[in-house]
Motif scaffolding. Sequence first.
Motif, mmCIF file in Angstrom:
data_model
loop_
_atom_site.group_PDB
_atom_site.id
_atom_site.type_symbol
_atom_site.label_atom_id
_atom_site.label_comp_id
_atom_site.label_asym_id
_atom_site.label_seq_id
_atom_site.Cartn_x
_atom_site.Cartn_y
_atom_site.Cartn_z
ATOM 1 N N ILE A 9 7.878 14.808 7.464
ATOM 2 C CA ILE A 9 7.706 13.367 7.314
ATOM 3 C C ILE A 9 8.875 12.765 6.549
ATOM 4 C CG2 ILE A 9 6.183 11.541 6.476
ATOM 5 C CD1 ILE A 9 4.986 13.249 8.736
ATOM 6 N N ASN A 10 9.174 13.349 5.397
ATOM 7 C CA ASN A 10 10.277 12.884 4.555
ATOM 8 C C ASN A 10 10.607 14.005 3.580
ATOM 9 O OD1 ASN A 10 11.808 11.636 2.384
ATOM 10 N ND2 ASN A 10 11.145 9.644 3.188
ATOM 11 N N ILE A 11 11.867 14.402 3.533
ATOM 12 C CA ILE A 11 12.256 15.531 2.700
ATOM 13 C C ILE A 11 11.951 15.278 1.223
ATOM 14 C CG2 ILE A 11 14.630 14.718 2.377
ATOM 15 C CD1 ILE A 11 13.399 18.379 2.746
ATOM 16 N N TYR A 68 -0.508 3.408 7.167
ATOM 17 C CA TYR A 68 -0.407 3.526 5.712
ATOM 18 C C TYR A 68 -0.215 4.974 5.255
ATOM 19 C CZ TYR A 68 -2.237 -1.185 6.200
ATOM 20 O OH TYR A 68 -2.404 -2.501 6.554
ATOM 21 N N MET A 69 0.269 5.801 6.155
ATOM 22 C CA MET A 69 0.458 7.218 5.863
ATOM 23 C C MET A 69 1.267 7.455 4.593
ATOM 24 S SD MET A 69 2.795 9.955 7.938
ATOM 25 C CE MET A 69 2.012 9.702 9.507
ATOM 26 N N ASN A 70 2.413 6.789 4.500
ATOM 27 C CA ASN A 70 3.319 7.038 3.375
ATOM 28 C C ASN A 70 2.694 6.685 2.028
ATOM 29 O OD1 ASN A 70 5.284 7.966 5.101
ATOM 30 N ND2 ASN A 70 6.373 6.014 5.212
ATOM 31 N N ILE A 71 1.862 5.635 2.021
ATOM 32 C CA ILE A 71 1.216 5.212 0.776
ATOM 33 C C ILE A 71 0.269 6.299 0.275
ATOM 34 C CG2 ILE A 71 -0.379 3.560 -0.261
ATOM 35 C CD1 ILE A 71 0.771 1.447 1.619
ATOM 36 N N PHE A 72 -0.527 6.859 1.192
ATOM 37 C CA PHE A 72 -1.530 7.835 0.770
ATOM 38 C C PHE A 72 -0.903 9.197 0.474
ATOM 39 C CE2 PHE A 72 -3.982 4.610 3.054
ATOM 40 C CZ PHE A 72 -4.893 4.288 2.058
ATOM 41 N N ILE A 73 0.167 9.522 1.172
ATOM 42 C CA ILE A 73 0.917 10.731 0.810
ATOM 43 C C ILE A 73 1.488 10.572 -0.598
ATOM 44 C CG2 ILE A 73 2.981 12.104 1.309
ATOM 45 C CD1 ILE A 73 2.494 11.619 4.269
ATOM 46 N N ALA A 74 2.037 9.372 -0.872
ATOM 47 C CA ALA A 74 2.613 9.110 -2.196
ATOM 48 C C ALA A 74 1.551 9.205 -3.291
ATOM 49 C CB ALA A 74 3.275 7.733 -2.218
ATOM 50 N N LEU A 75 0.328 8.718 -3.022
ATOM 51 C CA LEU A 75 -0.747 8.826 -4.006
ATOM 52 C C LEU A 75 -1.088 10.292 -4.288
ATOM 53 C CD1 LEU A 75 -3.251 5.990 -3.010
ATOM 54 C CD2 LEU A 75 -1.896 6.147 -5.105
ATOM 55 N N GLY A 76 -1.115 11.091 -3.223
ATOM 56 C CA GLY A 76 -1.394 12.511 -3.405
ATOM 57 C C GLY A 76 -0.327 13.193 -4.252
ATOM 58 N N ILE A 77 0.937 12.893 -3.966
ATOM 59 C CA ILE A 77 2.038 13.499 -4.722
ATOM 60 C C ILE A 77 2.060 12.989 -6.154
ATOM 61 C CG2 ILE A 77 4.561 13.646 -4.868
ATOM 62 C CD1 ILE A 77 4.597 13.652 -1.805
ATOM 63 N N ALA A 78 1.706 11.719 -6.347
ATOM 64 C CA ALA A 78 1.604 11.185 -7.709
ATOM 65 C C ALA A 78 0.573 11.979 -8.508
ATOM 66 C CB ALA A 78 1.227 9.710 -7.675
ATOM 67 N N GLY A 79 -0.512 12.376 -7.849
ATOM 68 C CA GLY A 79 -1.515 13.203 -8.509
ATOM 69 C C GLY A 79 -0.964 14.557 -8.904
ATOM 70 N N VAL A 80 -0.083 15.114 -8.057
ATOM 71 C CA VAL A 80 0.563 16.390 -8.365
ATOM 72 C C VAL A 80 1.351 16.283 -9.670
ATOM 73 C CG1 VAL A 80 2.328 18.035 -7.627
ATOM 74 C CG2 VAL A 80 0.704 17.109 -5.958
#
Length: 479
Positions: A397-399, A266-278
Amino acid sequence: MNVSTILIILLIGAFATYFSGDKLASKVALLFSLAALGCSIVLLNNYNAGENISVLNSWITQPKISFALNGDGLGLAMVLLTAALTPIIIFSSFGNEYNNSKGFYALILFMAFAMTGTFLAADGLLYYIFWELALIPIYFIALIWGNGDAEERRKAVIKFFIYTLAGSLFMLTAFIYLYQKAGSFLIEDLYKVELSACEQFWIFLAFFLAYAIKIPIIPFHTWQANVYQKAPTVGTMLLSGIMLKMGLYSVLRWQLPIAPLAAKEYMNIFIALGIAGVIYGSIVALRQKDLKKLLAYSSLAHVGLIAAGSYTLTLDGLRGAVLQMIAHGFVVVGLFFAAEVIFRRYETREIGEMGGIRTQSPKFTSMFLILVLASVALPSTFNFVGEFTVLYSLSQINIWFAILGGTTIILGAYYMLRMFQHVMLGETNSKTFTDVTLNEGVSFAVIIAVLLFFGLYPKPITDLITPSLETILQVINKN
């Protein structure tokens, strides 16, 4: 000497401060906080000399609980952050008057004791005890000595307490389940437990709920801005500078190594949550009229990027996250202190009622500008080192993660410089703004010195934390 020494100093300091009386409390607290800082530096030297500074003693036989403290590079880095910021926070408060100051300063030292224990604990139940203990002093600091309407403050603080306590209960449930599997709460035994993918998912989720609330990560952030605003500035500094780092540190130390399969899945999901917070934190910060609330949402944006870096499961991501944790701790304490300095003179936190400070106080303006530029990760400042490393790890991970995460720099520069313009520039304000006092100047100078020194030379911290992070990655990648 081992790492328990610093805990003893802080705990004794808390009691000594309380019994010293209101007149001497601030000075006694500062003395013990400096002693803790000196002890942490000695421990660092001993660690670098190859000495074993960890502690492992049997505590309770049934269930099997140990008094275990792990003195490795990662833990020491966080202890040094706590030990360095605590005297700065105490010293910066000398310009304020507090009722029952002996209780106020004793709670600060007790909170530092609990947070230090959280960073050092190597037994799951001991870690949980320190984690919960850190919640008690900040509850009373915000409730009793906070700002604004007493009823609104009480609601904000109770919401924070309930949120964090509820999240912690999920984590405690996870530890109990892991104990049944391992027969021990020791961290090395928990690392060795073989869990199915389904078990790891639920363990990972239980830890995530506790850490996401503490950090906070959206959508678990709703307590943050109000508590930061209602707490006294010292409480806000403790929360933003150190306490939220407990959640970020725990992701690396406990969550990822214990449930690595779930972390990878679930790496991508939690990275996305962090970036959403940004992105969310930056956009909401743009709309704020209260200076402390603007800084609170700015902090939300920065910790979102740190969380995203932590979940990349790469050495660069973990290393960048830790570097940014430390850098963010110093810069956010400096920014909230700057807001307090303005409040002492203008008795307002409304940005619209400020302005014209530059003409009255060039020294304060210069120091505030350096902190603002450090916050937006100007090259040669400490924040740049951490943010660049995290963004580089996201690009691996993803540009698109790196591009979206990089909006923290663009949006951050916009709302921070816009805030600086409204607060510091313009025509001379009708209210008098006296220049910074010696105490205020020293506090700013120490923070700025740290941000500039490690911005130009981060190698000592990088060398300290890298071996521990490599060990954590080995545990994560063993499956």
